[in-house]
Design a protein around this motif. Structure first.
Motif, PDB file in Angstrom:
ATOM      1  N   ASP A 210      68.751  50.662  -4.427  1.00 14.88           N
ATOM      2  CA  ASP A 210      68.618  52.057  -4.865  1.00 14.88           C
ATOM      3  C   ASP A 210      68.105  53.011  -3.793  1.00 14.88           C
ATOM      4  O   ASP A 210      68.708  54.050  -3.559  1.00 14.88           O
ATOM      5  CB  ASP A 210      67.709  52.150  -6.094  1.00 14.88           C
ATOM      6  CG  ASP A 210      68.014  53.382  -6.925  1.00 14.88           C
ATOM      7  OD1 ASP A 210      69.096  53.399  -7.546  1.00 14.88           O
ATOM      8  OD2 ASP A 210      67.213  54.323  -6.935  1.00 14.88           O
ATOM      9  N   SER A 240      71.195  55.490  -3.594  1.00 15.77           N
ATOM     10  CA  SER A 240      72.312  55.306  -4.521  1.00 15.77           C
ATOM     11  C   SER A 240      72.307  56.359  -5.615  1.00 15.77           C
ATOM     12  O   SER A 240      71.262  56.942  -5.914  1.00 15.77           O
ATOM     13  CB  SER A 240      72.233  53.927  -5.184  1.00 15.77           C
ATOM     14  OG  SER A 240      72.564  52.926  -4.256  1.00 15.77           O
ATOM     15  N   PHE A 241      73.463  56.541  -6.216  1.00 13.86           N
ATOM     16  CA  PHE A 241      73.640  57.468  -7.342  1.00 13.86           C
ATOM     17  C   PHE A 241      73.244  58.894  -6.980  1.00 13.86           C
ATOM     18  O   PHE A 241      72.666  59.613  -7.790  1.00 13.86           O
ATOM     19  CB  PHE A 241      72.859  56.965  -8.569  1.00 13.86           C
ATOM     20  CG  PHE A 241      73.314  55.609  -9.048  1.00 13.86           C
ATOM     21  CD1 PHE A 241      74.617  55.426  -9.495  1.00 13.86           C
ATOM     22  CD2 PHE A 241      72.453  54.506  -9.031  1.00 13.86           C
ATOM     23  CE1 PHE A 241      75.043  54.168  -9.933  1.00 13.86           C
ATOM     24  CE2 PHE A 241      72.876  53.267  -9.454  1.00 13.86           C
ATOM     25  CZ  PHE A 241      74.171  53.092  -9.908  1.00 13.86           C
ATOM     26  N   VAL A 242      73.529  59.243  -5.717  1.00 16.13           N
ATOM     27  CA  VAL A 242      73.197  60.600  -5.268  1.00 16.13           C
ATOM     28  C   VAL A 242      74.432  61.278  -4.695  1.00 16.13           C
ATOM     29  O   VAL A 242      75.404  60.626  -4.307  1.00 16.13           O
ATOM     30  CB  VAL A 242      72.110  60.597  -4.174  1.00 16.13           C
ATOM     31  CG1 VAL A 242      70.775  60.141  -4.733  1.00 16.13           C
ATOM     32  CG2 VAL A 242      72.526  59.732  -2.982  1.00 16.13           C
ATOM     33  N   PRO A 524      78.001  54.776  -6.107  1.00 17.29           N
ATOM     34  CA  PRO A 524      78.069  55.911  -5.187  1.00 17.29           C
ATOM     35  C   PRO A 524      76.785  55.924  -4.355  1.00 17.29           C
ATOM     36  O   PRO A 524      75.702  55.688  -4.895  1.00 17.29           O
ATOM     37  CB  PRO A 524      78.109  57.139  -6.107  1.00 17.29           C
ATOM     38  CG  PRO A 524      78.390  56.624  -7.473  1.00 17.29           C
ATOM     39  CD  PRO A 524      77.973  55.198  -7.515  1.00 17.29           C
TER      40      PRO A 524
ATOM     41  N   MET B   1      73.219  64.423  -8.281  1.00 15.15           N
ATOM     42  CA  MET B   1      72.552  63.224  -8.798  1.00 15.15           C
ATOM     43  C   MET B   1      73.351  62.692  -9.977  1.00 15.15           C
ATOM     44  O   MET B   1      73.749  63.453 -10.840  1.00 15.15           O
ATOM     45  CB  MET B   1      71.114  63.589  -9.207  1.00 15.15           C
ATOM     46  CG  MET B   1      70.214  62.424  -9.462  1.00 15.15           C
ATOM     47  SD  MET B   1      69.661  61.580  -7.958  1.00 15.15           S
ATOM     48  CE  MET B   1      68.148  62.476  -7.563  1.00 15.15           C
ATOM     49  N   TYR B   2      73.552  61.387  -9.987  1.00 14.86           N
ATOM     50  CA  TYR B   2      74.354  60.786 -11.039  1.00 14.86           C
ATOM     51  C   TYR B   2      73.515  60.392 -12.254  1.00 14.86           C
ATOM     52  O   TYR B   2      73.984  59.658 -13.102  1.00 14.86           O
ATOM     53  CB  TYR B   2      75.066  59.542 -10.510  1.00 14.86           C
ATOM     54  CG  TYR B   2      76.229  59.815  -9.581  1.00 14.86           C
ATOM     55  CD1 TYR B   2      77.540  59.688 -10.044  1.00 14.86           C
ATOM     56  CD2 TYR B   2      76.027  60.182  -8.259  1.00 14.86           C
ATOM     57  CE1 TYR B   2      78.617  59.911  -9.208  1.00 14.86           C
ATOM     58  CE2 TYR B   2      77.103  60.410  -7.409  1.00 14.86           C
ATOM     59  CZ  TYR B   2      78.397  60.278  -7.883  1.00 14.86           C
ATOM     60  OH  TYR B   2      79.459  60.497  -7.055  1.00 14.86           O
ATOM     61  N   ARG B   3      72.254  60.811 -12.294  1.00 11.68           N
ATOM     62  CA  ARG B   3      71.415  60.398 -13.419  1.00 11.68           C
ATOM     63  C   ARG B   3      70.274  61.385 -13.588  1.00 11.68           C
ATOM     64  O   ARG B   3      69.878  62.048 -12.635  1.00 11.68           O
ATOM     65  CB  ARG B   3      70.865  58.986 -13.184  1.00 11.68           C
ATOM     66  CG  ARG B   3      69.974  58.918 -11.968  1.00 11.68           C
ATOM     67  CD  ARG B   3      69.597  57.472 -11.604  1.00 11.68           C
ATOM     68  NE  ARG B   3      68.862  57.459 -10.339  1.00 11.68           N
ATOM     69  CZ  ARG B   3      68.778  56.411  -9.534  1.00 11.68           C
ATOM     70  NH1 ARG B   3      69.372  55.275  -9.841  1.00 11.68           N
ATOM     71  NH2 ARG B   3      68.092  56.485  -8.415  1.00 11.68           N
ATOM     72  N   SER B  22      72.704  55.843 -14.866  1.00  9.68           N
ATOM     73  CA  SER B  22      73.743  55.159 -14.100  1.00  9.68           C
ATOM     74  C   SER B  22      73.249  53.765 -13.752  1.00  9.68           C
ATOM     75  O   SER B  22      72.046  53.572 -13.548  1.00  9.68           O
ATOM     76  CB  SER B  22      74.052  55.915 -12.806  1.00  9.68           C
ATOM     77  OG  SER B  22      74.721  57.113 -13.078  1.00  9.68           O
ATOM     78  N   ARG B  42      67.690  49.213 -10.465  1.00 15.35           N
ATOM     79  CA  ARG B  42      66.522  48.581  -9.829  1.00 15.35           C
ATOM     80  C   ARG B  42      65.279  48.614 -10.717  1.00 15.35           C
ATOM     81  O   ARG B  42      64.429  47.745 -10.643  1.00 15.35           O
ATOM     82  CB  ARG B  42      66.218  49.311  -8.512  1.00 15.35           C
ATOM     83  CG  ARG B  42      64.972  48.814  -7.818  1.00 15.35           C
ATOM     84  CD  ARG B  42      64.724  49.589  -6.525  1.00 15.35           C
ATOM     85  NE  ARG B  42      63.394  50.158  -6.461  1.00 15.35           N
ATOM     86  CZ  ARG B  42      63.019  51.104  -5.613  1.00 15.35           C
ATOM     87  NH1 ARG B  42      63.879  51.605  -4.755  1.00 15.35           N
ATOM     88  NH2 ARG B  42      61.782  51.554  -5.610  1.00 15.35           N
ATOM     89  N   TYR B  43      65.223  49.640 -11.583  1.00 21.31           N
ATOM     90  CA  TYR B  43      63.963  49.919 -12.270  1.00 21.31           C
ATOM     91  C   TYR B  43      63.859  49.260 -13.636  1.00 21.31           C
ATOM     92  O   TYR B  43      62.782  49.226 -14.206  1.00 21.31           O
ATOM     93  CB  TYR B  43      63.794  51.433 -12.383  1.00 21.31           C
ATOM     94  CG  TYR B  43      64.005  52.108 -11.042  1.00 21.31           C
ATOM     95  CD1 TYR B  43      62.973  52.193 -10.122  1.00 21.31           C
ATOM     96  CD2 TYR B  43      65.258  52.603 -10.678  1.00 21.31           C
ATOM     97  CE1 TYR B  43      63.175  52.780  -8.881  1.00 21.31           C
ATOM     98  CE2 TYR B  43      65.473  53.190  -9.438  1.00 21.31           C
ATOM     99  CZ  TYR B  43      64.434  53.270  -8.549  1.00 21.31           C
ATOM    100  OH  TYR B  43      64.638  53.830  -7.310  1.00 21.31           O
TER     101      TYR B  43
END
Lengths: 583, 583
Positions: A210, A240-242, A524, B1-3, B22, B42-43
């Motif tokens: 991440d 990640s995810f950005v 992503p 941001m995807y989340r 995500s 990851r979290y």
């Protein structure tokens, strides 16, 4: 412990205490009846005193054997100093020495251990361990470690995981030349040292980590230009995810934090500029925006007036050098010679001088009416007393030439103030650049950079026009960081490799592990890397990185202190099953 | 941001909010009318829910395309979960999905992404990016970065300066084999990768940096035993104007701090033991003191009774294995075979069984009266139900043999509890050890280690007897760190090189820069280095270091994921002016 205190901490509050200090002798002043020694360690300087009245005779005798850079241990009482030195923290006290031990002697050092030394670069590097004793060098190394700590704590607090990636990896011909390492256990095979941990950090994103960062050594076997090192340090980051915006904001935060902690400077949002705009306004993808002197395009004003050089040029472009109308003919000729040097490659330099009295003088005034030159001056927003310098030619040639002239003049005019900080994001870089040498496209950033979604269709039709989601952070005309949104789709990645001239087999052999990883749910992701050596130097108010590196190499890649590289024993080569080729 | 949030943070307080998550699909449970997806990042894990009543039909259809490890983005409302899961932080809520985007698909992974996986070591390493998705591996990497941060902040707060030393250095034949790097710019010459920054950190002390540390990659081209890596990470430290006691106290502080921060354990002063005592009591210079089973020397009790094997031995020594009198003949025979294996090399094993009923049985009772065996039992402080195991032979052979047996039994009896921590300083190491192979002395630690001042005279008369100011920190039977007070006198250093068989020319060629530095005022200094990979593993309650390294190499030094090392292009070799030797 050889000391009770350091040489930087004693003051009036310690008067009367008996202390022991250890350090190096900076200076000895011997008045016969009285001797003062400046004792130095990392933390400062403390004055030791010996005198006929208060000091034992044998101890006084002992001081006669001492010399500069001897290492001694001295015990005595902290006393108030008669003639105080307000310039150093310990300047109000001195130590009346009762006991002295010589811990080590020293030859006379080959250069003075002073802030301003008489030693040249080569000598200082050969005796780097003496050079580092000098305050300016020592402070730079301490500053570097401080910046590293700030970076680590800032990113860790944001949830970035510092993860070590391997140093012994695999050679990939894309990019610069690799250093290779023969494998004894796998004869005929080689590791390579990483030019960056690029593929590994992307794999860590596929692995779900991440947020990754690492302050890490990287390696490039390049012909060294001035102030390039074969091994250098990067702050390497990936998320990640950005999207691009998230990366810019996160690392703008980091750099703001560093500017605040190291320079007490507060910044609002960093300005942004597209690559195209940077090239148009500054002729440079890392413009120094601490000063103006922006490009003025003069095609409309200066073409079609019979001056063939301009008429034939794709671009006529100038800069307004404020307050330099007083430049003599000789000075302008010298600048003309400067831009005509092969390193710059301009064919000539045209000036328009806007005198203080409002009159105009130009090297090409036989082609242009006063009116036309007035139009030029107006376009350039020149004031009386300014000097316009103009180049012409193919746009992609003339822009870098004029940029070089702009930077040179800024240097001469003292406009590049190291105490002023001008950060700038440059965005929307081209995805590809055409390599004349290889007759194919090369990745401008690297092969893993994502095109802008709206430009993907161009990849099949006009790849050179496609822009990338790539960005550089520029500070004072230096690229201190660069990164991109990555490709995370295996088909798009395969297309990129194809555009870059990789056969399917080559792509598979070199990056198969990454493309394979993309088959198992790659998120992503996007990242950035900062050149740590340069970042530290610029934050330190310098541009030369060498002094911020404890043991740098010279321009031939040599460490002149340890005399490396060097031949190795034939036995080692035999074990590695390699030979040195005959000439 | 995807989340808007991560998969580990939502709980009852978020109920009613619309969020976007995500991540990777951990599991899909499809009841037809209702579908649950565990979404992982990851979290943590958050449950997504779709049902016939509340979910749009087309969205339900879309879920049919999903599979394990697909990367998706889901938007929906946080709702209370009907059947709560108290085992995870997000177990009281779920997301009623309104919008779903497939960010990437995934092939079926080659092993299950679960805490307990069905993938073997080789497969996991090949797909390391999938292996790291598993919690136990991911958590180890996060733990590693946490420990690195703790180390850095602890040492920085004490005034240590983290300083990067070069990776491209010079080969020195002393010690293990170097990895070498051909220099293109200096044909026929080679850099070497550092086995440690030893000489550089000493030069930094000569340079007056006073307190240095670095978390740094080091390299050894060794034939890899299990759990050794060709590249490994050290916490490398050095201090000036200190004595051994200062180093021990400083780094005892560091390890105490780490034990407290990572394991919530508080330690008083760490015990210390001389090398001689460790060898006598445990047959090992890194004894595991989490359990007893100390050596019992039995020469007095068991010699001169006609048992020739013992009578001829330099040392008769045993261990008391508590509560193991019940071992069958077969079990004892198996242990006998175990110690007779070539790796251990004992010639036999004698037992004395002290039965619960007070009777004694021994494999050699025809040579010894009951009284004599009673004396043995008394010396060993054995209790009824215990089993004594005894070896004999040359002291320097039999001690390591019995130590191996002691560790093996501890392993079998579960005495090596990874949750128990037993630190121990081992001090007063011999300065030199005799190398049969080279027919000369070799440095036990390294050539820069200072002899004990009181033993310096032995260097000329009986070098093998001289002790060093060298120390190891042992944790649970592992050497986690080692260091020494250094030589800082050029004449003593020259004597050491002579003892180690260096000609003056060789010493000059390899270490001239260090001996030269010693001429310019070298301070007394001392240091230590910790094996970071192992330290982290042990603090993590493990002994295998591989999982604490993001991308480890296998026992042949290969990275099976990227398939490295590998052949390189002939063009690269030509540029480097080297050839691969023919078979």
């Amino acid at each position: 412990m050889y000391r009770t205190n350091t040489c930087g901490e004693l003051n009036e509050s310690n008067i009367g205490q008996t202390v022991t200090l250890s350090g190096w002798i900076q200076t000895i002043r011997d008045k016969g009846f009285m001797i003062w020694i400046d004792l130095r360690d990392r933390y400062g300087i403390t004055q030791l005193v010996f005198d006929e009245q208060r000091t034992d005779k044998s101890l006084l005798e002992q001081t006669k054997k001492l010399g500069r850079e001897f290492v001694i241990q001295a015990t005595g009482q902290v006393i108030e100093r008669a003639s105080k030195n307000p310039n150093i923290p310990t300047g109000n006290i001195e130590i009346l020495v009762e006991k002295l031990t010589i811990l080590n002697s020293s030859l006379v050092p080959p250069f003075t251990i002073e802030d301003e030394t008489d030693g040249g670069e080569e000598l200082r590097m050969k005796y780097r361990y003496l050079d580092i004793r000098r305050n300016p060098v020592k402070e730079k190394l301490i500053f570097r470690s401080k910046v590293a700590r700030l970076v680590r704590n800032y990113l860790s607090d944001l949830g970035f995981i510092e993860t070590e990636t391997p140093v012994l990896i695999k050679s990939t011909p894309e990019g610069a030349r690799d250093f290779v390492v023969p494998s004894r256990m796998n004869p005929g095979q080689f590791y390579a040292l990483p030019q960056s941990p690029q593929t590994f950090k992307q794999l860590l994103m596929v692995a779900g980590l991440d947020k990754y960062f690492q302050i890490v050594k990287c390696f490039r076997d390049e012909d060294l230009r001035a102030d390039r090192q074969p091994e250098f340090t990067q702050i390497d980051c990936e998320m990640s995810f950005v999207e691009q915006e998230d990366v810019l904001n996160t690392f703008e935060g980091l750099i703001k934090y560093l500017l605040k902690e190291t320079r007490s400077l507060n910044f609002d949002k960093f300005p942004r500029m597209t690559y195209a705009e940077a090239m148009r306004r500054y002729g440079n993808d890392k413009p120094d925006t601490r000063f103006g002197m922006e490009f003025v395009e003069l095609n409309d004003e200066l073409q079609n007036s019979g001056f063939k050089v301009f008429d034939d040029a794709e671009l006529v472009v100038g800069i307004n050098v404020e307050g330099c109308a007083h430049y003599t003919r000789k000075q302008v000729d010298e600048l003309t010679d400067w831009v005509k040097r092969p390193q710059i490659g301009a064919s000539g330099l045209v000036y328009v001088r806007y005198n203080e009295d409002g009159s105009i003088k130009s090297s090409v005034d036989k082609f242009y009416s006063e009116e036309k030159l007035q139009a030029v001056i107006k376009k350039a927003q020149a004031k009386p007393g300014d000097l316009l310098l103009i180049l012409s030619g193919a746009a992609n040639k003339v822009r870098p030439q004029l940029s070089a002239l702009r930077m040179e003049l800024a240097e001469r005019l003292g406009l590049r103030n190291p105490e002023v900080f001008a950060p700038l994001w440059v965005i929307d870089f081209p995805l590809l650049e055409w390599s004349e040498e290889d007759n194919r496209y090369a990745a401008m950033h690297h092969p893993f950079t994502s095109p802008k979604p709206e430009d993907i269709s161009l990849l099949e039709t006009d790849p050179g026009k496609a822009r990338a989601n790539a960005y550089d952070l520029v500070l004072n005309g230096n690229e201190i960081g660069g990164g991109s949104v990555r490709i995370y789709d295996k088909d798009l990645q395969a297309l990129m490799f194809k555009l870059l001239g990789f056969s399917q087999e080559d792509a598979e052999a070199q990056f198969g592990f990454l493309m394979n990883a993309f088959k198992y749910g790659a998120p992503p992701h996007a990242g950035i890397a900062f050149g740590f050596d340069r970042l530290v130097a610029i934050l330190g108010g310098q541009e030369v990185i060498r002094d911020y590196i404890a043991f740098p190499k010279n321009n031939s890649g040599r460490d002149v202190m340890i005399d490396s590289p060097a031949p190795v024993h034939q036995k080692q080569l035999d074990e590695l099953r390699i030979n040195v080729a005959k000439e």
